[in-house]
Design a protein around this motif. Structure first.
Motif, mmCIF file in Angstrom:
data_model
loop_
_atom_site.group_PDB
_atom_site.id
_atom_site.type_symbol
_atom_site.label_atom_id
_atom_site.label_comp_id
_atom_site.label_asym_id
_atom_site.label_seq_id
_atom_site.Cartn_x
_atom_site.Cartn_y
_atom_site.Cartn_z
ATOM 1 N N ALA A 88 -19.544 28.935 14.974
ATOM 2 C CA ALA A 88 -18.825 29.861 15.835
ATOM 3 C C ALA A 88 -19.208 29.672 17.303
ATOM 4 O O ALA A 88 -18.383 29.848 18.199
ATOM 5 N N GLN A 89 -20.453 29.299 17.540
ATOM 6 C CA GLN A 89 -20.933 29.100 18.915
ATOM 7 C C GLN A 89 -22.164 28.206 18.876
ATOM 8 O O GLN A 89 -22.940 28.239 17.930
ATOM 9 N N PHE A 90 -22.309 27.368 19.886
ATOM 10 C CA PHE A 90 -23.517 26.553 20.003
ATOM 11 C C PHE A 90 -23.723 26.177 21.453
ATOM 12 O O PHE A 90 -22.846 26.380 22.305
ATOM 13 N N GLN A 91 -24.890 25.640 21.725
ATOM 14 C CA GLN A 91 -25.259 25.268 23.083
ATOM 15 C C GLN A 91 -25.749 23.835 23.106
ATOM 16 O O GLN A 91 -26.558 23.441 22.275
ATOM 17 N N GLU A 92 -25.249 23.049 24.060
ATOM 18 C CA GLU A 92 -25.712 21.668 24.181
ATOM 19 C C GLU A 92 -26.982 21.620 25.026
ATOM 20 O O GLU A 92 -27.390 22.611 25.637
ATOM 21 N N ALA A 93 -27.606 20.453 25.039
ATOM 22 C CA ALA A 93 -28.928 20.317 25.652
ATOM 23 C C ALA A 93 -28.933 20.712 27.128
ATOM 24 O O ALA A 93 -29.937 21.198 27.637
ATOM 25 N N ASP A 94 -27.819 20.493 27.836
ATOM 26 C CA ASP A 94 -27.805 20.810 29.265
ATOM 27 C C ASP A 94 -27.516 22.276 29.550
ATOM 28 O O ASP A 94 -27.413 22.685 30.706
ATOM 29 N N GLY A 95 -27.393 23.102 28.495
ATOM 30 C CA GLY A 95 -27.165 24.528 28.682
ATOM 31 C C GLY A 95 -25.716 24.956 28.596
ATOM 32 O O GLY A 95 -25.412 26.156 28.702
ATOM 33 N N THR A 96 -24.803 24.021 28.383
ATOM 34 C CA THR A 96 -23.387 24.360 28.256
ATOM 35 C C THR A 96 -23.143 25.064 26.924
ATOM 36 O O THR A 96 -23.564 24.597 25.870
ATOM 37 N N VAL A 97 -22.436 26.199 26.991
ATOM 38 C CA VAL A 97 -22.173 27.007 25.795
ATOM 39 C C VAL A 97 -20.739 26.759 25.320
ATOM 40 O O VAL A 97 -19.784 26.834 26.107
ATOM 41 N N TYR A 98 -20.606 26.480 24.029
ATOM 42 C CA TYR A 98 -19.307 26.289 23.396
ATOM 43 C C TYR A 98 -19.019 27.479 22.488
ATOM 44 O O TYR A 98 -19.841 27.826 21.641
ATOM 45 N N ARG A 99 -17.854 28.090 22.660
ATOM 46 C CA ARG A 99 -17.456 29.237 21.862
ATOM 47 C C ARG A 99 -16.144 28.915 21.156
ATOM 48 O O ARG A 99 -15.157 28.562 21.805
ATOM 49 N N ARG A 100 -16.147 29.036 19.847
ATOM 50 C CA ARG A 100 -14.966 28.691 19.049
ATOM 51 C C ARG A 100 -13.855 29.712 19.256
ATOM 52 O O ARG A 100 -14.084 30.918 19.225
ATOM 53 N N VAL A 101 -12.635 29.222 19.468
ATOM 54 C CA VAL A 101 -11.488 30.104 19.670
ATOM 55 C C VAL A 101 -10.421 29.914 18.606
ATOM 56 O O VAL A 101 -9.486 30.726 18.510
ATOM 57 N N ALA A 102 -10.499 28.873 17.803
ATOM 58 C CA ALA A 102 -9.532 28.667 16.727
ATOM 59 C C ALA A 102 -10.065 27.621 15.764
ATOM 60 O O ALA A 102 -10.916 26.800 16.131
ATOM 61 N N THR A 103 -9.582 27.663 14.546
ATOM 62 C CA THR A 103 -9.870 26.614 13.572
ATOM 63 C C THR A 103 -8.574 26.184 12.905
ATOM 64 O O THR A 103 -7.576 26.910 12.917
ATOM 65 N N ALA A 104 -8.587 24.989 12.334
ATOM 66 C CA ALA A 104 -7.422 24.485 11.610
ATOM 67 C C ALA A 104 -7.885 23.507 10.552
ATOM 68 O O ALA A 104 -8.986 22.950 10.641
ATOM 69 N N THR A 105 -7.040 23.295 9.552
ATOM 70 C CA THR A 105 -7.327 22.347 8.491
ATOM 71 C C THR A 105 -6.149 21.408 8.317
ATOM 72 O O THR A 105 -4.997 21.867 8.237
ATOM 73 N N LEU A 106 -6.438 20.118 8.299
ATOM 74 C CA LEU A 106 -5.427 19.099 8.008
ATOM 75 C C LEU A 106 -5.669 18.662 6.568
ATOM 76 O O LEU A 106 -6.602 17.919 6.289
ATOM 77 N N ASP A 107 -4.857 19.186 5.660
ATOM 78 C CA ASP A 107 -5.114 19.034 4.231
ATOM 79 C C ASP A 107 -4.289 17.883 3.667
ATOM 80 O O ASP A 107 -3.223 18.074 3.096
ATOM 81 N N ALA A 108 -4.775 16.674 3.851
ATOM 82 C CA ALA A 108 -4.079 15.491 3.360
ATOM 83 C C ALA A 108 -4.340 15.345 1.869
ATOM 84 O O ALA A 108 -5.389 15.770 1.379
ATOM 85 N N PRO A 109 -3.459 14.718 1.135
ATOM 86 C CA PRO A 109 -2.218 14.077 1.601
ATOM 87 C C PRO A 109 -0.968 14.908 1.363
ATOM 88 O O PRO A 109 0.116 14.353 1.206
ATOM 89 N N ARG A 110 -1.049 16.233 1.359
ATOM 90 C CA ARG A 110 0.108 17.040 0.975
ATOM 91 C C ARG A 110 1.175 17.126 2.057
ATOM 92 O O ARG A 110 2.361 17.125 1.764
ATOM 93 N N LYS A 111 0.764 17.249 3.309
ATOM 94 C CA LYS A 111 1.723 17.312 4.405
ATOM 95 C C LYS A 111 1.245 16.433 5.554
ATOM 96 O O LYS A 111 0.128 15.927 5.533
ATOM 97 N N LYS A 112 2.073 16.297 6.560
ATOM 98 C CA LYS A 112 1.820 15.311 7.604
ATOM 99 C C LYS A 112 1.017 15.845 8.780
ATOM 100 O O LYS A 112 0.273 15.093 9.420
ATOM 101 N N SER A 113 1.148 17.127 9.124
ATOM 102 C CA SER A 113 0.519 17.615 10.348
ATOM 103 C C SER A 113 0.261 19.106 10.258
ATOM 104 O O SER A 113 0.749 19.794 9.355
ATOM 105 N N VAL A 114 -0.507 19.594 11.237
ATOM 106 C CA VAL A 114 -0.728 21.030 11.384
ATOM 107 C C VAL A 114 -0.557 21.366 12.859
ATOM 108 O O VAL A 114 -1.014 20.636 13.735
ATOM 109 N N THR A 115 0.145 22.465 13.138
ATOM 110 C CA THR A 115 0.389 22.927 14.508
ATOM 111 C C THR A 115 -0.080 24.369 14.618
ATOM 112 O O THR A 115 0.192 25.189 13.740
ATOM 113 N N PHE A 116 -0.785 24.686 15.711
ATOM 114 C CA PHE A 116 -1.314 26.039 15.884
ATOM 115 C C PHE A 116 -1.489 26.332 17.367
ATOM 116 O O PHE A 116 -1.630 25.428 18.184
ATOM 117 N N ASP A 117 -1.464 27.607 17.702
ATOM 118 C CA ASP A 117 -1.603 28.055 19.088
ATOM 119 C C ASP A 117 -3.033 28.477 19.382
ATOM 120 O O ASP A 117 -3.729 29.009 18.508
#
Length: 350
Positions: A88-117
């Protein structure tokens, strides 16, 4: 008892704060993951080597689904969390913070793509993939669109997830237009092979989209890694004759001038810190542009991992050779993140 969206957000933030305040040992985890992937890749290489020649390229089919992390909204998305490689959140060595805003799954081989906002708050975005394979031929393709803008945006500095899969870290999205409040991501299955071995088939890919914030106070950059002393066979064909490093962002370029001895020349240019594989380089030799806007790789793990051969002997009238490597930040926030640039020059046999 009903709970509104803001109260739910505050409750989740309160419950997750203890975990956030205990930083993930990200560097050690990356090292372990890279080691495991290298071992896995070595084990399967011999099995696949003889089969590749007969493969025919076809479109691989995949599918996907979206989990929006912002709670219930008008689109019916629900709050969710994903454990494992998409934190959900992590920090890189230089102090930059990453915060997750969305997730998605590309579930091959059933369909070709995934689109999300993805909703935006004016911060740069990056995408992290939980990669089931490191094969460059099996990388999904990521594009981003903004309503009312004809340009299609992709990843930066190279439009590929390959570097992120190798290092297990997010890959940046190209800067989007100022004022963008919503961006539409599309992850498409790659062109594949018709008869690939089972372990090379496209699998279920999981993705996390993150907004990131550079540190309020920039840390000092770590010392740069030493370049290889030689490379190119036994005995070595190219030997190190000089090197120079400088610190980003205080310095934006490194210039080295060497005498023209009549021997072939080569050089390596690489970045240290979390700017590696994220900034671009522009290279000039004696003032002439020879390489423009290529990514600046991390320090080579092997001898001669990223060298550029400048060719055979130069004209005798040319007394010196000047190599200039300039760093370019396509994403302005990288001017708030520390790193190093190293240029090493090598000389070959007559």
């Amino acid at each position: 008892m009903p709970i509104n969206r803001r109260d739910l957000h505050d409750l989740l933030e309160e419950r997750s704060r203890p975990a956030v305040e205990r930083p993930i040992p990200w560097e050690s985890l990356r090292t372990r993951v890279r080691g495991a992937r290298r071992r896995r890749f070595t084990a399967v290489t011999a099995v696949t080597a003889g089969a590749v020649a007969g493969f025919a390229a076809v479109a691989v089919v995949a599918s996907g689904s979206l989990l929006n992390l912002r709670g219930p909204d008008e689109d019916g998305h629900i709050a969710a969390s994903v454990a494992g490689q998409i934190p959900a959140q992590f920090q890189e060595a230089d102090g930059t913070v990453y915060r997750r805003v969305a997730t998605a799954t590309l579930d091959a081989p059933r369909k070709k793509s995934v689109t999300f906002d993805v909703e935006m708050r004016g911060k740069p975005l990056a995408i992290l993939a939980d990669c089931p394979t490191e094969s460059m031929f099996m990388m999904p393709h990521v594009t981003v669109k903004v309503t009312g803008v004809s340009k299609v945006f992709t990843l930066s500095p190279a439009p590929s997830l390959s570097a992120g899969c190798q290092s297990n870290r997010p890959v940046d999205v190209m800067p989007l237009p100022a004022g963008t409040r919503r961006a539409t991501f599309t992850v498409e299955a790659p062109k594949g092979f018709e008869n690939v071995a089972p372990h090379e088939r496209l699998e279920r890919w999981r993705f996390g989209v993150y907004e990131w914030t550079p540190p309020a106070t920039m840390k000092a950059a770590s010392p740069p890694a030493e370049p290889p002393a030689a490379f190119g066979g036994r005995p070595p064909e190219f030997n190190l004759i000089t090197k120079k490093s400088d610190t980003w962002p205080a310095a934006r370029e490194v210039t080295i001038t060497v005498p023209n001895t009549g021997r072939p020349l080569a050089f390596e240019a690489y970045c240290g810190g979390d700017i590696a594989d994220r900034l671009s380089t522009e290279v000039r030799v004696n003032g002439r542009l020879i390489k423009g806007l290529l990514d600046c790789p991390a320090a080579p793990a092997n001898q001669g991992g990223a060298y550029t051969d400048l060719g055979g002997p130069k004209p005798r009238s040319q007394k010196t050779v000047t190599i200039q490597v300039r760093l370019v930040a396509k994403i302005p926030e990288y001017r708030q993140r520390p790193g190093t640039l190293t240029v090493a020059v090598y000389e070959g046999p007559r």
